[in-house]
Structures are given as structure tokens and as C-alpha cells.
Motif scaffolding. Sequence first.
Motif, PDB file in Angstrom:
ATOM      1  N   THR A  70       0.806  -1.217   0.000  1.00 24.14           N
ATOM      2  CA  THR A  70       0.000   0.000   0.000  1.00 24.14           C
ATOM      3  C   THR A  70       0.841   1.271   0.000  1.00 24.14           C
ATOM      4  OG1 THR A  70      -0.105  -0.144   2.413  1.00 24.14           O
ATOM      5  CG2 THR A  70      -1.940  -1.066   1.185  1.00 24.14           C
ATOM      6  N   PHE A  71       2.024   1.183   0.572  1.00 28.79           N
ATOM      7  CA  PHE A  71       2.844   2.377   0.758  1.00 28.79           C
ATOM      8  C   PHE A  71       3.748   2.643  -0.438  1.00 28.79           C
ATOM      9  CE2 PHE A  71       5.815   4.814   3.717  1.00 28.79           C
ATOM     10  CZ  PHE A  71       4.914   5.849   3.865  1.00 28.79           C
ATOM     11  N   HIS A  72       4.148   1.594  -1.132  1.00 33.31           N
ATOM     12  CA  HIS A  72       4.965   1.700  -2.336  1.00 33.31           C
ATOM     13  C   HIS A  72       6.221   2.541  -2.110  1.00 33.31           C
ATOM     14  CE1 HIS A  72       1.704  -0.261  -4.386  1.00 33.31           C
ATOM     15  NE2 HIS A  72       0.876   0.728  -4.110  1.00 33.31           N
ATOM     16  N   LYS A  73       6.931   2.223  -1.041  1.00 40.61           N
ATOM     17  CA  LYS A  73       8.195   2.889  -0.745  1.00 40.61           C
ATOM     18  C   LYS A  73       9.275   1.834  -0.559  1.00 40.61           C
ATOM     19  CE  LYS A  73       6.775   7.197  -0.534  1.00 40.61           C
ATOM     20  NZ  LYS A  73       7.281   8.238  -1.452  1.00 40.61           N
ATOM     21  N   SER A  74      10.524   2.210  -0.832  1.00 39.78           N
ATOM     22  CA  SER A  74      11.621   1.281  -0.627  1.00 39.78           C
ATOM     23  C   SER A  74      11.820   1.064   0.868  1.00 39.78           C
ATOM     24  CB  SER A  74      12.912   1.842  -1.239  1.00 39.78           C
ATOM     25  OG  SER A  74      13.355   2.966  -0.495  1.00 39.78           O
ATOM     26  N   ARG A  75      12.545   0.011   1.204  1.00 38.55           N
ATOM     27  CA  ARG A  75      12.788  -0.257   2.622  1.00 38.55           C
ATOM     28  C   ARG A  75      13.639   0.836   3.253  1.00 38.55           C
ATOM     29  NH1 ARG A  75      13.364  -6.853   3.357  1.00 38.55           N
ATOM     30  NH2 ARG A  75      11.333  -7.340   2.456  1.00 38.55           N
ATOM     31  N   ASP A  76      14.508   1.450   2.466  1.00 38.65           N
ATOM     32  CA  ASP A  76      15.295   2.573   2.989  1.00 38.65           C
ATOM     33  C   ASP A  76      14.379   3.747   3.323  1.00 38.65           C
ATOM     34  OD1 ASP A  76      17.670   1.214   2.790  1.00 38.65           O
ATOM     35  OD2 ASP A  76      18.213   2.062   0.837  1.00 38.65           O
ATOM     36  N   ASP A  77      13.408   4.010   2.439  1.00 41.99           N
ATOM     37  CA  ASP A  77      12.448   5.096   2.702  1.00 41.99           C
ATOM     38  C   ASP A  77      11.620   4.794   3.947  1.00 41.99           C
ATOM     39  OD1 ASP A  77      13.186   6.691   0.583  1.00 41.99           O
ATOM     40  OD2 ASP A  77      11.740   5.816  -0.805  1.00 41.99           O
ATOM     41  N   LEU A  78      11.187   3.543   4.070  1.00 43.88           N
ATOM     42  CA  LEU A  78      10.404   3.157   5.240  1.00 43.88           C
ATOM     43  C   LEU A  78      11.234   3.273   6.513  1.00 43.88           C
ATOM     44  CD1 LEU A  78       8.457   0.046   3.898  1.00 43.88           C
ATOM     45  CD2 LEU A  78       7.515   2.289   4.477  1.00 43.88           C
ATOM     46  N   ALA A  79      12.508   2.870   6.432  1.00 42.40           N
ATOM     47  CA  ALA A  79      13.387   2.963   7.595  1.00 42.40           C
ATOM     48  C   ALA A  79      13.549   4.414   8.028  1.00 42.40           C
ATOM     49  CB  ALA A  79      14.745   2.344   7.274  1.00 42.40           C
TER      50      ALA A  79
END
Length: 306
Positions: A70-79
Motif C-alpha cells: 500500500t505504501f509503495h516505498k523502498s525499505r530505505d524510505d520506510l526505515a
Amino acid sequence: MTSVLDAIRIHRDQPDAIIAAGELVDMRFRNGNSLSLRAAKLFCLLVQEAGVAVIEDVQHRIPYSVLNETFHKSRDDLADAIEELHSTIISVKVISRNGRDYVKSGPILSDVERESDDLSAAEIRFEFSPTLRRMIASSTHWAAVSRRAVLAFESKYSLRLYLFLSLRARLRKTGEDFTLDDLREILGLKPGTLTRWQDLRRFALEPAVAEISHLAGFHAAYLPIKRGRKIGVVRLVWGLKDPAELIAAQKELDQPRTGRIARRDGLVETVAQERHRIAESLASALPLDQPRPDHVSRTSPPIDQP
């Protein structure tokens, strides 16, 4: 009066509904800082994921894969977004049992664990801080906002104003006046940023109103009011959409994000008469000696509210 927790229970079978506590929506951050767009979106998702357990002293967990769907962000962005929630300090006024007032401060997330990216089912484990849990547990001021709309906004100003107006969209009044300083706080601007009305209007307020009216369940408008020779107050105006307009907004959320700005601009150009009707309708509650709103955008999705 329905509490935030009651509202969460009522809407738990509605996957598009996120319950936003009014105290969190109206929250002001230390040093004029505010959450980035990605952190604000993630916060909304984590609150929805926790459900009624949001006020409990427990560890929540959510797989990266669920967020990415749902968020469509990379794991770096999520971190980075998680770190922002972990380091952002909020405060709430509390009344003790003996009637004494005090301020309780703490981060949004008090504890975070992130598993290594190379794990097949890597997850994030997190705990909401006692400050945030206390704020939500005692709140009776809330709005049910659209998860799809939250994720669709492309400006943090749009998301902040959307949440702010969602708390007011179903009230009897259809407008409220704010000083320019108050408006900057509502939009999450740092002190000293966009201090001129022309800049505030062009780079923050105008885009936010346009995007909200395209993707929210209500119309939004603004009315600049002069104090002497300068704009001293801005009246925010809102009004719920009719069923046909809600369906049109829902269809827009179903479409790819690519081309959304062009569709929004094209819509504005082709419905000038309709926009005038909406403006007149929204402005009808204003005092007769005040000028009419100078901008109204047109479209947006269903939103459940108290």
C-alpha cells in the motif's frame, strides 16, 4: 460522546477508514517541525494496523511486504520514516487525579525493531509511546478519513490540511478564520518559511486546496481577508459533496497517479459554472459584508466521519 476507541471499533470492518484523533491532527510540534509526507502517511497506517490495541502497552508487528503493498516505498524510505516517528517529540496536557495540570512529552514510537532486509518475511516491530497512547485513550474528538486518499496525496500540506478539515467537515459551521501564523502551523510550515502571503498562497495553500478538493470527500476553499492594506486573516471554507461528486472522486482514486494533475487541471477548466455554483453554496454561510471565496476546487472520495 463517542470516543476514539469506540470509533475504531465501529469502523474496524471498513478497510478504507482510518480513525484520526483530533488531538493528534491539531498537534503542534516542537521548534516548528512537522512530519514529512512519508512519515505522516506511515503514522496513519500504523495507527490503523494497531486498531483498538493502539492504547495498549504491547509490541505491534507488521511485515515489510504489507507496507509495500500500500505504501509503495523502498525499505530505505520506510526505515527513514520509522526513524522520524521514533525521534519526533510530541506533548499533551494531562490532568492528574488530584486535579493538577501537567504536560506529558514523548516520541510517537517509543521502541522499534527492524529485521534484516534479506529475510523472506522481514517485519517491523514497534511500540507506541505512553504519551501517544494516553492522548488517544482520552480522546473523544475524531474523524474517519479515507486511507486511499491519505496515500494518494503528494504534498504534506495537502495531507495536513485534509486531516484538519476532516475534523470539521460535518460540523454545522462551514468556515473558520485563521491568522497567517495559525495557517502556517496548520500546514506544518517552519517559522520563517513562506512569510509573504503571495508565497504561502502559491506554494502551500493553493496546491493543498486543489488536491484536497480533487481527492477528499468534501469541497475546500479559502477566502483571504484584508486587515488594512495587507491580508491578515484567511477564512477556510468547506462543504460536503453530493453523491455524484463522491463517485467521481472515488473513480479518480481508482485511476493511476500518472496524469492526475492534468486531469485535475482539465476538470477545473471544463466546469467553471459548476465551480461558481459550489463557491456560492459554500459562501452562503459567510456574512454578507464579506467577499466571496476566490478559489474552489471540485472533486474527492467518500469519507466517513462522526
